[in-house]
Scaffold this motif. Structure first.
Motif, PDB file in Angstrom:
ATOM      1  N   ARG A   1       0.833  -1.197   0.000  1.00 41.82           N
ATOM      2  CA  ARG A   1       0.000   0.000   0.000  1.00 41.82           C
ATOM      3  C   ARG A   1       0.870   1.251   0.000  1.00 41.82           C
ATOM      4  O   ARG A   1       0.597   2.226  -0.707  1.00 41.82           O
ATOM      5  CB  ARG A   1      -0.885   0.035   1.236  1.00 41.82           C
TER       6      ARG A   1
ATOM      7  N   ARG B   1       0.274   4.514  -2.216  1.00 40.06           N
ATOM      8  CA  ARG B   1      -0.619   5.452  -1.539  1.00 40.06           C
ATOM      9  C   ARG B   1      -0.281   6.882  -1.951  1.00 40.06           C
ATOM     10  O   ARG B   1       0.883   7.273  -1.974  1.00 40.06           O
ATOM     11  CB  ARG B   1      -0.500   5.311  -0.024  1.00 40.06           C
TER      12      ARG B   1
ATOM     13  N   THR C   1      -4.380   4.419 -10.351  1.00 37.55           N
ATOM     14  CA  THR C   1      -3.013   4.387  -9.823  1.00 37.55           C
ATOM     15  C   THR C   1      -2.055   5.287 -10.593  1.00 37.55           C
ATOM     16  O   THR C   1      -1.309   6.068  -9.974  1.00 37.55           O
ATOM     17  CB  THR C   1      -2.478   2.941  -9.813  1.00 37.55           C
TER      18      THR C   1
ATOM     19  N   ALA D   1      -1.056   7.801  -7.592  1.00 37.90           N
ATOM     20  CA  ALA D   1      -0.044   7.185  -6.743  1.00 37.90           C
ATOM     21  C   ALA D   1       1.090   8.151  -6.436  1.00 37.90           C
ATOM     22  O   ALA D   1       1.542   8.907  -7.308  1.00 37.90           O
ATOM     23  CB  ALA D   1       0.510   5.923  -7.401  1.00 37.90           C
TER      24      ALA D   1
ATOM     25  N   TRP E   1      -7.012   6.771   2.223  1.00 35.23           N
ATOM     26  CA  TRP E   1      -6.799   6.157   0.919  1.00 35.23           C
ATOM     27  C   TRP E   1      -6.807   4.637   0.956  1.00 35.23           C
ATOM     28  O   TRP E   1      -7.019   3.984  -0.074  1.00 35.23           O
ATOM     29  CB  TRP E   1      -5.493   6.678   0.298  1.00 35.23           C
ATOM     30  N   ASN E   2      -6.594   4.035   2.124  1.00 36.56           N
ATOM     31  CA  ASN E   2      -6.690   2.579   2.219  1.00 36.56           C
ATOM     32  C   ASN E   2      -8.045   2.081   1.745  1.00 36.56           C
ATOM     33  O   ASN E   2      -8.176   0.960   1.254  1.00 36.56           O
ATOM     34  CB  ASN E   2      -6.462   2.121   3.662  1.00 36.56           C
TER      35      ASN E   2
ATOM     36  N   ILE F   1      -7.973   1.287  -2.074  1.00 39.02           N
ATOM     37  CA  ILE F   1      -6.907   0.440  -2.616  1.00 39.02           C
ATOM     38  C   ILE F   1      -7.322  -1.022  -2.535  1.00 39.02           C
ATOM     39  O   ILE F   1      -7.623  -1.546  -1.468  1.00 39.02           O
ATOM     40  CB  ILE F   1      -5.590   0.650  -1.844  1.00 39.02           C
TER      41      ILE F   1
ATOM     42  N   LYS G   1      -3.930  -1.658  -6.427  1.00 34.48           N
ATOM     43  CA  LYS G   1      -4.324  -0.575  -7.327  1.00 34.48           C
ATOM     44  C   LYS G   1      -5.242   0.406  -6.604  1.00 34.48           C
ATOM     45  O   LYS G   1      -6.009   0.011  -5.721  1.00 34.48           O
ATOM     46  CB  LYS G   1      -5.046  -1.127  -8.567  1.00 34.48           C
ATOM     47  N   ILE G   2      -5.185   1.666  -7.008  1.00 37.95           N
ATOM     48  CA  ILE G   2      -6.094   2.683  -6.477  1.00 37.95           C
ATOM     49  C   ILE G   2      -7.319   2.729  -7.374  1.00 37.95           C
ATOM     50  O   ILE G   2      -7.220   3.060  -8.558  1.00 37.95           O
ATOM     51  CB  ILE G   2      -5.429   4.069  -6.424  1.00 37.95           C
TER      52      ILE G   2
END
Length: 542
Positions: free
Chosen positions: A46, A50, A173, A177, A195-196, A199, A203-204
């Motif tokens: 992460r 992140r 991402t 990112a 932001w967790n 994810i 990938k975001i």
């Protein structure tokens, strides 16, 4: 190919989903449904993607909250707010939104000055499909199954969330990112922990809607009503709390102390963990805490004595708020974020709010409130709109412009003289403003919460003081940011069954001894599996 890509997202799976898991706890480490956990979602992975955190420093707060893990507070809106966005983020093409609302549906575009002005500021027509929060899960599942999601959509609670995002959402991402997010400075202003929630599988996929301490649930009191009776907004033990409820209840005035059962508040008196607690590498549910029988004893006494409103188990959320606002129930359990709504609806110019922190049940000190999760939901961009990702991220960046900017002032309060009036230099929504601005913008993207309560002098200080007294000592949920497929699939039904037994015990329809059997059934029907999946995810995140 990831574990999720190997298992197709089916229409049946989407429509089979339940409706109780908050996205605040539904993300981060992901379970592949066969007992394994994707190592791509451990904390080290992460951290590689992140987004960078760049705090907005354009406005100095009157009361800084960072030291206490609470929002900043402001007494005044800047007289000359900064223009944060110099060019409209839109590209002239419509932006289709699928999201939720907790307020009445606003007037249509043709009769809505705020919406018309929003389209001008954005530079694209914003088409919002709003659904009430109680109906959103089903509406979202239907939209997914029918491939009718908007360009931007709030992710609802359905099974196979990782697969859903892989299939339906753009991979953000490359755009967000690390330092890449600095192109969108107001999204970069969102706290890292948020932001967790966006994810999955390295990938975001989503932009978080930040909340945190402001979503902690506390006991509100009508301080003005208490003062009239010579009472203080404080209690020092469980017995003291029961006595306060007795003093506030007056059948002649049709007044009942509590708008709803104060279940979590009483649990806080006994130090129950916030949903889960760690026991080595295992997670243990708060449902298994040994103090439940004592908690039920207090709640039963409150109900049997008539201190809880008689319609508490049959009404809607709005009824609870109305009882507190009109004074028929001067105590109510709600989140800190509800303060502004109460100020706007409370009856009586002398009405005042105070928070009553939970004491330890035996009077030996202060109890512990449950700390709110960092995120309330996430917003994703449709894979169909990948060609417009930068435009749509710019739009979300506009919606995240922080307190003190021209854009924030417009989003929250509309046009001066049309949607709000100035009171001592501060914007206060009028009826037209409250109606027209409810486009669910705060459930698309938002700035970090700030405490700003212009409706009543001194309210910003009062809420800040209340949060400062409660939140530094609050208990966090160790499973926040983790994903359990079993929880998504079965959690809502399991919790509904537990709640039914809880309500029956409080009202005396079942004995307190029924609790042990209810918890045993919860564990065997899926609770133990949820604990196992979350514990494995937690282990992989360390």
């Amino acid at each position: 190919m990831s574990a999720y890509d190997a298992r197709p997202l089916t229409r049946r799976a989407v429509l089979a989903g339940g409706a109780a898991l908050s996205l605040a706890g539904a993300v981060g480490c992901s379970n592949n449904g066969r007992g394994g956990v994707s190592v791509q979602n451990d904390e080290a992975s992460r951290a590689k993607i992140r987004p960078a955190y760049v705090r907005y420093s354009g406005v100095e707060p009157d009361l800084a909250g960072a030291e206490y893990n609470i929002p900043d507070a402001f007494r005044r809106y800047p007289a000359t707010p900064v223009r944060a966005v110099t060019e409209p983020p839109g590209d002239g093409k419509p932006i289709q939104i699928t999201t939720v609302t907790n307020t009445p549906i606003p007037p249509k575009l043709e009769q809505n000055r705020f919406w018309q002005e929003l389209n001008k500021q954005v530079g694209s027509p914003v088409a919002v499909s709003l659904t009430s929060s109680v109906d959103y899960t089903q509406k979202f599942a239907t939209a997914v199954a029918g491939d009718r999601l908007g360009d931007i959509f709030m992710v609802g609670v359905v099974p196979q969330v990782p697969q859903l995002l892989s299939a339906k959402a753009a991979d953000l991402t490359p755009h967000l990112a690390g330092d890449n997010i600095k192109k969108y400075p107001f999204l970069a202003n969102l706290p890292e922990a948020c932001w967790n929630s966006g994810i999955f599988d390295g990938k975001i996929y989503g932009v978080p809607i930040p909340r945190g301490a402001i979503s902690s649930q506390v006991l509100y009191s009508r301080e003005d009503i208490l003062e009239t009776q010579g009472l203080k907004a404080e209690v020092k033990s469980a017995d003291d709390f029961v006595e306060l409820c007795k003093s506030l209840t007056n059948r002649t005035l049709n007044r009942f102390a509590l708008a709803t059962p104060p279940t979590q508040y009483v649990q806080n008196m006994f130090g129950m963990p916030n949903t889960w607690s760690k026991n080595g590498d295992a997670l243990v549910s708060y449902l298994e805490h040994e103090a439940h029988e004592e908690v039920f004893g207090i709640l039963q006494k409150l109900w049997k004595s008539g201190y809880i409103h008689p319609d508490a188990f049959s009404g809607q959320n709005l009824d609870m708020k109305t009882r507190f606002s009109n004074g028929s129930s001067p105590l109510v359990l709600d989140t800190f974020s509800g303060w502004v709504g109460y100020l706007q609806t409370m009856v009586g110019k002398d009405s005042r709010i105070a928070i009553i922190p939970p004491p330890k049940h035996d009077g030996s000190g202060q109890g512990q409130t449950w700390l709110g999760a960092p995120t309330t939901s996430i917003t994703a961009i449709s894979k169909k709109a990948e060609g417009r990702v930068e435009t749509l991220l710019s739009y979300l960046n506009y919606l995240a412009t922080p307190f003190g900017t021209q854009e924030y002032l417009f989003r929250k309060y509309g046009l001066p003289g049309v949607h709000h009036r100035l009171v001592d230099g501060n914007p206060v929504l009028n009826e037209k403003g409250f109606s027209e601005t409810q486009l669910g913008l705060q459930y698309q993207a938002d700035a970090p919460w700030t405490i700003f309560l212009p409706e009543k002098e001194g309210s910003s200080d009062a809420e800040f003081k209340a949060m400062k007294a409660v939140c530094p000592n609050a208990i966090a949920n160790p499973a926040t940011g983790l994903y359990s497929e079993t929880d998504v699939r079965k959690g809502p039904q399991l919790i509904a069954a537990v709640k039914e037994v809880t309500d029956d015990i409080i009202q005396g329809r079942k004995p307190v001894s029924a609790w042990a059997a209810a918890v045993k059934k919860w564990k065997s029907d899926g609770g133990d599996k949820i604990a196992e999946e979350l514990a494995q995810a937690l282990k992989m995140s360390r």
